[in-house]
Design a protein around this motif. Structure first.
Motif, short mmCIF file in Angstrom:
data_model
loop_
_atom_site.label_atom_id
_atom_site.label_comp_id
_atom_site.label_asym_id
_atom_site.label_seq_id
_atom_site.Cartn_x
_atom_site.Cartn_y
_atom_site.Cartn_z
N ARG A 1 0.80 -1.23 0.00
CA ARG A 1 0.00 0.00 0.00
C ARG A 1 0.83 1.27 0.00
NH1 ARG A 1 -4.35 -2.50 -0.04
NH2 ARG A 1 -5.14 -3.99 1.45
N THR B 1 1.86 2.95 -3.42
CA THR B 1 0.90 3.62 -4.29
C THR B 1 1.21 5.11 -4.38
OG1 THR B 1 -0.64 3.83 -2.46
CG2 THR B 1 -0.97 1.96 -3.95
N GLN B 2 2.31 5.39 -5.02
CA GLN B 2 2.74 6.76 -5.29
C GLN B 2 2.92 6.86 -6.80
OE1 GLN B 2 6.22 7.67 -2.91
NE2 GLN B 2 5.54 6.23 -1.35
N SER B 3 2.66 8.01 -7.34
CA SER B 3 2.70 8.16 -8.80
C SER B 3 4.03 7.70 -9.40
CB SER B 3 2.39 9.60 -9.21
OG SER B 3 3.34 10.49 -8.64
N PHE C 1 3.72 3.96 -10.32
CA PHE C 1 2.56 3.46 -11.07
C PHE C 1 2.96 2.52 -12.21
CE2 PHE C 1 -0.56 7.07 -9.86
CZ PHE C 1 -0.65 6.54 -8.59
N TYR D 1 7.06 -1.26 2.51
CA TYR D 1 5.91 -0.82 1.71
C TYR D 1 4.64 -1.61 2.03
CZ TYR D 1 9.19 1.87 -1.04
OH TYR D 1 10.14 2.78 -1.44
N SER E 1 3.51 -3.27 -11.31
CA SER E 1 2.37 -2.52 -10.73
C SER E 1 1.12 -2.61 -11.58
CB SER E 1 2.74 -1.05 -10.54
OG SER E 1 3.74 -0.91 -9.58
N LEU F 1 -2.41 -4.40 -10.21
CA LEU F 1 -3.63 -3.61 -10.04
C LEU F 1 -4.66 -4.09 -11.01
CD1 LEU F 1 -2.12 -0.06 -9.57
CD2 LEU F 1 -3.12 -1.53 -7.83
#
Length: 74
Positions: free
Chosen positions: A21, A24-26, A29, A40, A70, A74
């Motif tokens: 979690r 989840t930083q740009s 991505f 993390y 990633s 997702l």
């Protein structure tokens, strides 16, 4: 109650895995590379047995050379 526990309480099999979690930083991505570090995954917020199981799982995945993508996760 976690999403995995909710599914289990309704006898629903799901493929939900622990997601890093804090990853989840740009800038992450489109990350593709080694499995993210333990920091993390928020291990400190998990029950002791879950934390232990997740650490073993992550160590196994890392030693196998598995690649974390990633977009695929997702």
């Amino acid at each position: 109650m976690s999403l995995a526990q909710i599914a289990k309480s309704f006898n629903i099999e799901n493929g939900k895995r622990d997601f890093p979690r804090k990853f989840t930083q740009s800038r992450f991505f489109d990350y593709e590379g080694p499995i993210p570090g333990d920091e993390y995954y928020g291990l400190d917020n998990k029950p002791a047995q879950k934390r232990k199981d997740l650490k073993v799982f992550l160590e196994t995945e890392r030693s196998s050379g598995r690649v974390f993508n990633s977009i695929d996760v997702l």
